[in-house]
Design an enzyme around this catalytic site. Structure first.
Site, mmCIF file in Angstrom:
data_model
loop_
_atom_site.group_PDB
_atom_site.id
_atom_site.type_symbol
_atom_site.label_atom_id
_atom_site.label_comp_id
_atom_site.label_asym_id
_atom_site.label_seq_id
_atom_site.Cartn_x
_atom_site.Cartn_y
_atom_site.Cartn_z
ATOM 1 N N CYS A 185 7.774 -30.772 39.768
ATOM 2 C CA CYS A 185 8.166 -29.361 39.670
ATOM 3 C C CYS A 185 7.113 -28.559 38.905
ATOM 4 C CB CYS A 185 9.533 -29.264 38.989
ATOM 5 S SG CYS A 185 10.010 -27.600 38.506
ATOM 6 N N CYS A 236 8.433 -26.279 36.173
ATOM 7 C CA CYS A 236 8.807 -27.064 34.989
ATOM 8 C C CYS A 236 7.606 -27.258 34.069
ATOM 9 C CB CYS A 236 9.345 -28.430 35.396
ATOM 10 S SG CYS A 236 10.875 -28.390 36.363
#
Length: 309
Positions: free
Chosen positions: A61, A64
């Protein structure tokens, strides 16, 4: 630091930290990786005394990766007023399933064993600070973040300082593409449209087409499309639709958005058919440039809706 229940306004438990002597607190005590062995102790039991910010993330991700350094920075800044618990959902899918994680990043604020609030996505640092301050009193005498310094410089007309700050942020956070968009905006404010366009063009497609980047590109294009001030002087005696449209375009390009929006709305009322509905289409582009949450966008969308319907 005082911790409050936003639903009642009453103070909650105070963390067992001595904010008057922050250097004594080991960051490893409040930035913790979570797994099945310590989830109960850190998140559920630990939140009875100290709020826990549970950051659910995944290695694949990209948002993230952008968000985690911001949360770690805040955890160090708050110095033990909350615990940052980091959960890799790929490695601990059972916990993620129990928490109902559907997408990442997903950040949850746990206090006294209960979910108090949460947000999803890699929010800007300023927005996270504002969100967090609803529940935990921010530490005193915190210097402005680089983002805040850059924004203040832009508002003061010092685009060069803003560009320098964003260049450092991009260097330090090469995967945080919002900083690259901010850099393009500062470069554009310096008057260098070519370099700003290059920065935007080199973004990954998903960031190049995101609202924030579209907004900077729209401002860039307005500057290119707007008549020069010399041409505007030549139009001074004219009040036809073309002259009114060009005046509004120049106002938008110069940052006088409210006057430009008023001019475009007035042109829609008087000559909706001008240049294939150019006034309405340009209004929508200005909304894109300002962003959906900007007060002028909200106000003038209502005015546009009222005019159309």
């Amino acid at each position: 630091m005082q911790i409050v229940d936003p639903r009642s306004g009453e103070p909650l438990a105070t963390p067992d930290t001595d904010s008057s002597n922050p250097s004594d607190i080991d960051p490893s005590n409040y930035i913790v990786d979570i797994d099945t062995s310590n989830f109960q102790q850190v998140v559920l039991e630990g939140s009875m005394n100290t709020p826990v910010l549970l950051d659910c993330w995944a290695p694949w991700c990209e948002p993230c990766k952008n968000l985690m350094p911001v949360l770690e920075k805040l955890a160090r800044e708050y110095n033990g007023a909350f615990v940052l618990a980091k959960l890799n959902i790929e490695e601990h899918q059972q916990i993620a399933a129990q928490l109902g994680i559907r997408s990442v990043p997903d950040v949850k604020l746990i206090m006294q064993g209960q979910l108090f609030d949460q947000f999803q996505g890699a929010l800007p640092e300023k927005q996270i600070r504002e969100w967090l301050s609803q529940y935990i009193q921010p530490p005193a005498n915190v210097p402005e973040s680089p983002e805040e310094q850059a924004q203040a410089a832009l508002e003061a007309g010092d685009a060069t300082t803003a560009r320098s700050i964003y260049q450092q942020l991009v260097q330090d956070n090469p995967q945080h593409y919002d900083y690259q968009v901010d850099l393009a905006n500062a470069v554009l404010a310096e008057g260098n449209a070519s370099d700003a366009r290059t920065i935007l063009d080199n973004l990954p497609p998903e960031h190049r087409d995101a609202p924030k980047a579209r907004g900077v590109r729209a401002r860039l294009e307005f500057g290119e499309e707007a008549p020069s001030h010399e041409e505007l002087t030549a139009l001074k005696s004219r009040d036809d639709s073309e002259a009114r449209f060009k005046r509004a375009l120049r106002q938008v390009a110069d940052g006088d958005y409210e006057a430009g929006l008023d001019g475009l709305l007035a042109l829609m009322k008087s000559d909706r058919s001008y240049d294939d509905d150019a006034a309405r289409k340009t209004l929508l582009r200005v909304f894109d440039a300002l962003g959906a949450d900007h007060p002028l966008t909200v106000a003038y969308r209502r005015k546009l809706f009222a005019l159309l319907y």
